[in-house]
Design a protein around this motif. Sequence first.
Motif, PDB file in Angstrom:
ATOM      1  N   THR A  93       0.011   8.571  -9.640  1.00 31.25           N
ATOM      2  CA  THR A  93       0.386   7.225 -10.050  1.00 31.25           C
ATOM      3  C   THR A  93       0.617   6.385  -8.792  1.00 31.25           C
ATOM      4  N   GLY A  94       0.657   5.079  -8.965  1.00 36.43           N
ATOM      5  CA  GLY A  94       0.945   4.204  -7.844  1.00 36.43           C
ATOM      6  C   GLY A  94      -0.288   3.506  -7.310  1.00 36.43           C
ATOM      7  N   HIS A  95      -0.115   2.851  -6.169  1.00 32.75           N
ATOM      8  CA  HIS A  95      -1.174   2.016  -5.601  1.00 32.75           C
ATOM      9  C   HIS A  95      -1.916   2.675  -4.441  1.00 32.75           C
ATOM     10  N   ASN A  96      -1.423   3.808  -3.970  1.00 31.47           N
ATOM     11  CA  ASN A  96      -2.150   4.544  -2.940  1.00 31.47           C
ATOM     12  C   ASN A  96      -3.250   5.373  -3.578  1.00 31.47           C
ATOM     13  N   SER A  97      -4.372   5.522  -2.891  1.00 35.61           N
ATOM     14  CA  SER A  97      -5.446   6.372  -3.412  1.00 35.61           C
ATOM     15  C   SER A  97      -5.037   7.840  -3.309  1.00 35.61           C
ATOM     16  N   SER A  98      -5.784   8.707  -3.962  1.00 35.31           N
ATOM     17  CA  SER A  98      -5.439  10.137  -3.968  1.00 35.31           C
ATOM     18  C   SER A  98      -5.536  10.759  -2.583  1.00 35.31           C
ATOM     19  N   ASP A  99      -6.297  10.131  -1.669  1.00 34.54           N
ATOM     20  CA  ASP A  99      -6.369  10.642  -0.293  1.00 34.54           C
ATOM     21  C   ASP A  99      -5.378   9.947   0.630  1.00 34.54           C
ATOM     22  N   GLY A 100      -4.449   9.199   0.019  1.00 37.35           N
ATOM     23  CA  GLY A 100      -3.359   8.619   0.794  1.00 37.35           C
ATOM     24  C   GLY A 100      -3.597   7.229   1.346  1.00 37.35           C
ATOM     25  N   LYS A 101      -4.701   6.590   1.022  1.00 36.03           N
ATOM     26  CA  LYS A 101      -4.990   5.249   1.541  1.00 36.03           C
ATOM     27  C   LYS A 101      -4.112   4.231   0.822  1.00 36.03           C
ATOM     28  N   PRO A 102      -3.300   3.470   1.537  1.00 39.14           N
ATOM     29  CA  PRO A 102      -2.419   2.486   0.892  1.00 39.14           C
ATOM     30  C   PRO A 102      -3.195   1.285   0.367  1.00 39.14           C
ATOM     31  N   PHE A 103      -2.550   0.551  -0.512  1.00 36.30           N
ATOM     32  CA  PHE A 103      -3.185  -0.618  -1.138  1.00 36.30           C
ATOM     33  C   PHE A 103      -3.711  -1.597  -0.093  1.00 36.30           C
ATOM     34  N   ARG A 104      -2.939  -1.836   0.959  1.00 39.49           N
ATOM     35  CA  ARG A 104      -3.353  -2.767   2.002  1.00 39.49           C
ATOM     36  C   ARG A 104      -4.704  -2.387   2.585  1.00 39.49           C
ATOM     37  N   ASP A 105      -4.935  -1.071   2.759  1.00 37.64           N
ATOM     38  CA  ASP A 105      -6.220  -0.614   3.294  1.00 37.64           C
ATOM     39  C   ASP A 105      -7.303  -0.590   2.222  1.00 37.64           C
ATOM     40  N   ARG A 106      -6.901  -0.315   0.980  1.00 38.31           N
ATOM     41  CA  ARG A 106      -7.876  -0.255  -0.102  1.00 38.31           C
ATOM     42  C   ARG A 106      -8.570  -1.607  -0.301  1.00 38.31           C
ATOM     43  N   ILE A 107      -7.845  -2.699  -0.102  1.00 35.44           N
ATOM     44  CA  ILE A 107      -8.422  -4.016  -0.375  1.00 35.44           C
ATOM     45  C   ILE A 107      -9.157  -4.603   0.829  1.00 35.44           C
ATOM     46  N   SER A 108      -9.199  -3.880   1.942  1.00 35.50           N
ATOM     47  CA  SER A 108      -9.782  -4.446   3.166  1.00 35.50           C
ATOM     48  C   SER A 108     -11.228  -4.886   2.979  1.00 35.50           C
ATOM     49  N   ASP A 109     -11.995  -4.144   2.181  1.00 32.63           N
ATOM     50  CA  ASP A 109     -13.406  -4.501   1.975  1.00 32.63           C
ATOM     51  C   ASP A 109     -13.580  -5.739   1.109  1.00 32.63           C
ATOM     52  N   LEU A 110     -12.515  -6.151   0.411  1.00 36.89           N
ATOM     53  CA  LEU A 110     -12.609  -7.308  -0.479  1.00 36.89           C
ATOM     54  C   LEU A 110     -12.102  -8.597   0.161  1.00 36.89           C
ATOM     55  N   GLU A 111     -11.493  -8.484   1.320  1.00 41.08           N
ATOM     56  CA  GLU A 111     -10.816  -9.643   1.903  1.00 41.08           C
ATOM     57  C   GLU A 111     -11.772 -10.747   2.342  1.00 41.08           C
ATOM     58  N   HIS A 112     -13.054 -10.425   2.475  1.00 41.21           N
ATOM     59  CA  HIS A 112     -14.003 -11.475   2.832  1.00 41.21           C
ATOM     60  C   HIS A 112     -14.366 -12.347   1.626  1.00 41.21           C
ATOM     61  N   HIS A 113     -13.986 -11.898   0.399  1.00 40.05           N
ATOM     62  CA  HIS A 113     -14.265 -12.663  -0.817  1.00 40.05           C
ATOM     63  C   HIS A 113     -13.011 -13.279  -1.438  1.00 40.05           C
ATOM     64  N   PHE A 114     -11.839 -12.732  -1.124  1.00 37.64           N
ATOM     65  CA  PHE A 114     -10.600 -13.161  -1.786  1.00 37.64           C
ATOM     66  C   PHE A 114      -9.518 -13.478  -0.757  1.00 37.64           C
ATOM     67  N   THR A 115      -8.758 -14.519  -1.020  1.00 44.65           N
ATOM     68  CA  THR A 115      -7.642 -14.860  -0.126  1.00 44.65           C
ATOM     69  C   THR A 115      -6.399 -14.061  -0.468  1.00 44.65           C
ATOM     70  N   ALA A 116      -6.316 -13.560  -1.695  1.00 44.25           N
ATOM     71  CA  ALA A 116      -5.172 -12.754  -2.106  1.00 44.25           C
ATOM     72  C   ALA A 116      -5.571 -11.865  -3.273  1.00 44.25           C
ATOM     73  N   ILE A 117      -5.000 -10.651  -3.306  1.00 41.79           N
ATOM     74  CA  ILE A 117      -5.213  -9.718  -4.415  1.00 41.79           C
ATOM     75  C   ILE A 117      -3.884  -9.054  -4.734  1.00 41.79           C
ATOM     76  N   ASN A 118      -3.504  -9.056  -5.996  1.00 42.90           N
ATOM     77  CA  ASN A 118      -2.310  -8.348  -6.472  1.00 42.90           C
ATOM     78  C   ASN A 118      -2.732  -7.324  -7.523  1.00 42.90           C
ATOM     79  N   GLU A 119      -1.986  -6.236  -7.614  1.00 42.09           N
ATOM     80  CA  GLU A 119      -2.385  -5.148  -8.509  1.00 42.09           C
ATOM     81  C   GLU A 119      -1.227  -4.668  -9.371  1.00 42.09           C
ATOM     82  N   ASN A 120      -1.524  -4.432 -10.648  1.00 41.36           N
ATOM     83  CA  ASN A 120      -0.605  -3.779 -11.581  1.00 41.36           C
ATOM     84  C   ASN A 120      -1.205  -2.456 -12.048  1.00 41.36           C
ATOM     85  N   CYS A 121      -0.368  -1.447 -12.200  1.00 43.04           N
ATOM     86  CA  CYS A 121      -0.788  -0.168 -12.778  1.00 43.04           C
ATOM     87  C   CYS A 121       0.150   0.166 -13.929  1.00 43.04           C
TER      88      CYS A 121
END
Length: 208
Positions: free
Chosen positions: A119-147
């Motif tokens: 559960t949570g926002h980190n990937s199963s290999d331990g990548k935090p949300f901040r790193d998970r969204i890095s590939d999307l930052e060129h398209h979005f100024t902000a991203i928020n997540e609910n689980c």
Amino acid sequence: MIALAVLVQSSAVAQEDLFKLWPDSTLSMANSASHVYFLSETEKESIFYMNLLRINPPLFVETHLNDYIKSKDVKKDRLVKDLIKELENTGKMNPLMPNKELTDFARAHAKDMGESGRTGHNSSDGKPFRDRISDLEHHFTAINENCNYGNDNAVDALIDLLIDRNVPNFGHRKNILDPEMTLIGVALEPHKRWRHNYVQDFGIAKEK
């Protein structure tokens, strides 16, 4: 396509009366995911109810939230009363528009959590949300997540996230009610521990 008639038919009979209190133009506006091919019917329904809430929070309280509290016998404790008060005093917001990139992002995380049982926002290999969204930052100024875990019903998940028990600062509720957000990606996937898990990713597109 998710037709309003299908939404009414799939709900309790009383739901039909609730929809009569909403202008047809509002119902149509809330149904922003109706023609989207990359979402399931339940995922479209999730966006529909979020949009009803955002377009007219006080009317959502008067109709769907009050009906939910009564039909589910939800205790009106401090958190529920706080939610009602906040929504009754929240202004109208823009509806969220479904976005494929955010949906793919949400689905990847929902599948990862479901298959790993985490559960949570980190990937199963331990990548935090901040790193998970890095590939999307060129398209979005902000991203928020609910689980959300354990709910496969769109309204159950929405109300659960709005009440936000045991969540510091009502982070999930704030994401849903953030007036700056314009785009949404939703994914509902199986979960090995909680049976089901929803992931919602909200975004603001960069201006081209």
